[in-house]
Design a protein around this motif. Sequence first.
Motif, PDB file in Angstrom:
ATOM      1  N   ALA A  61      -5.975  -3.557 -12.385  1.00 20.89           N
ATOM      2  CA  ALA A  61      -6.217  -3.771 -10.962  1.00 20.89           C
ATOM      3  C   ALA A  61      -4.932  -4.175 -10.258  1.00 20.89           C
ATOM      4  N   PHE A  63      -3.672  -6.641  -7.098  1.00 19.81           N
ATOM      5  CA  PHE A  63      -4.092  -7.748  -6.240  1.00 19.81           C
ATOM      6  C   PHE A  63      -3.119  -7.874  -5.077  1.00 19.81           C
ATOM      7  N   ASP A  64      -3.663  -7.732  -3.872  1.00 20.30           N
ATOM      8  CA  ASP A  64      -2.866  -7.853  -2.651  1.00 20.30           C
ATOM      9  C   ASP A  64      -2.728  -9.326  -2.297  1.00 20.30           C
ATOM     10  N   ASN A  68      -5.328 -11.104   0.048  1.00 26.09           N
ATOM     11  CA  ASN A  68      -6.237 -11.721  -0.915  1.00 26.09           C
ATOM     12  C   ASN A  68      -7.342 -10.739  -1.311  1.00 26.09           C
ATOM     13  N   ASN A  69      -6.915  -9.532  -1.649  1.00 28.06           N
ATOM     14  CA  ASN A  69      -7.852  -8.443  -1.936  1.00 28.06           C
ATOM     15  C   ASN A  69      -7.492  -7.777  -3.250  1.00 28.06           C
ATOM     16  N   ARG A  70      -8.496  -7.455  -4.060  1.00 33.28           N
ATOM     17  CA  ARG A  70      -8.285  -6.820  -5.363  1.00 33.28           C
ATOM     18  C   ARG A  70      -8.805  -5.388  -5.337  1.00 33.28           C
ATOM     19  N   GLU A  71      -8.018  -4.461  -5.879  1.00 27.82           N
ATOM     20  CA  GLU A  71      -8.411  -3.056  -5.967  1.00 27.82           C
ATOM     21  C   GLU A  71      -8.347  -2.608  -7.424  1.00 27.82           C
ATOM     22  N   ASN A  72      -9.492  -2.203  -7.965  1.00 32.59           N
ATOM     23  CA  ASN A  72      -9.525  -1.686  -9.331  1.00 32.59           C
ATOM     24  C   ASN A  72      -8.968  -0.266  -9.354  1.00 32.59           C
ATOM     25  N   ILE A  91      -1.135 -11.268 -15.518  1.00 30.38           N
ATOM     26  CA  ILE A  91      -0.703 -10.989 -14.152  1.00 30.38           C
ATOM     27  C   ILE A  91       0.759 -10.571 -14.209  1.00 30.38           C
ATOM     28  N   LEU A  98       1.897  -6.472  -3.968  1.00 25.09           N
ATOM     29  CA  LEU A  98       0.811  -6.229  -4.921  1.00 25.09           C
ATOM     30  C   LEU A  98       1.226  -6.651  -6.322  1.00 25.09           C
ATOM     31  N   ILE A 101      -2.772  -6.587 -12.441  1.00 22.86           N
ATOM     32  CA  ILE A 101      -3.563  -7.411 -13.358  1.00 22.86           C
ATOM     33  C   ILE A 101      -4.112  -6.517 -14.465  1.00 22.86           C
TER      34      ILE A 101
END
Length: 324
Positions: A61, A63-64, A68-72, A91, A98, A101
């Motif tokens: 993933a 993580f922005d 505070n946003n996660r994108e798989n 991490i 970005l 993870i």
Amino acid sequence: MKNSILELVKKSSHNEEAYKALEKIYQLYDQLQYSSNIKQMAEDIYVWLHTNFNIDNVTFALFDIERNNRENIFIEGEEFYLDDDMSFFFIINTHTSLNAIVSFCANSKEQHEEISKQYNIIEAALFQISPILQNGIIKKNFIETLSLDSVTKVYNRHYLIENLNKQMNLSKKEYKSVYFLMIGIDHFKAVIDEFDHDIADQVLIELAKIIHTNISEFDMVARLSGDEFLISMLSSNSEDEIRKIAQNIIDDFSKVEVIVSEDGQILKKTVCVGIDVFDTHDKNDSIDKTIKNADIALYEAKNRGRSQLFNYKDLKVEDTIELF
């Protein structure tokens, strides 16, 4: 992470296991050099973990940090939770907005113990590939800047048409017809006038979500301008099914509630949809012409009221076509 790789380098001159560990690490490093995008990098990391450590369940993933946003980006295997006693996560600082993870889960206590013993090898490998991931993220951000609408994260018109042509040419399936849906929010300007652009953007985002829940992975959606969205339908060439999808979008969006004030005041909006079909065997037809016709159909739908659906083929001479 940096200390792990340095420790292995020091040991490798007299320790065969440390030398083999370095070989594994640089196998991954070399493989990622050939990855064309961040998703392929994630798949290559999974293959490396699976091959060397028998790991089956992996999630990669991004993580922005700012949002505070996660994108798989990539998921393989069964679902697991990061707070599970059998899971691991790393991490990776890519020195961009970005962070990457990488998380995975052991299948048994025995495997968990074995992975724990080789934890420093995995940690060192992920540290070593961070510059490559950084380049992948920069490339991803650049492509998205050119191809995606900044508010709703759907395609822009140019990118949709370009990808539609590629998909039709590369696919083994023969597309005799492609339906286009043009969607517009009823009285959208009133939202901006009464509230602000942040609320208007939230309405657009909610509509994009509704559209995505009603179309398949083979269909594509783009935001054209203002409140208009365009969908190209490759998943079906059945008019009845296309009309059903369009009606579902109309019905589902009418139920969406957007909070517009701290005291819980909500806003509900509606959409209209225009439809036209591109005949791929008709030399006089074209995608641009079909999109224009779908826009005309949307205009006629809005003339008939809120939450209306109109097909361009049903347009009569006495209708509003002369305006175009």
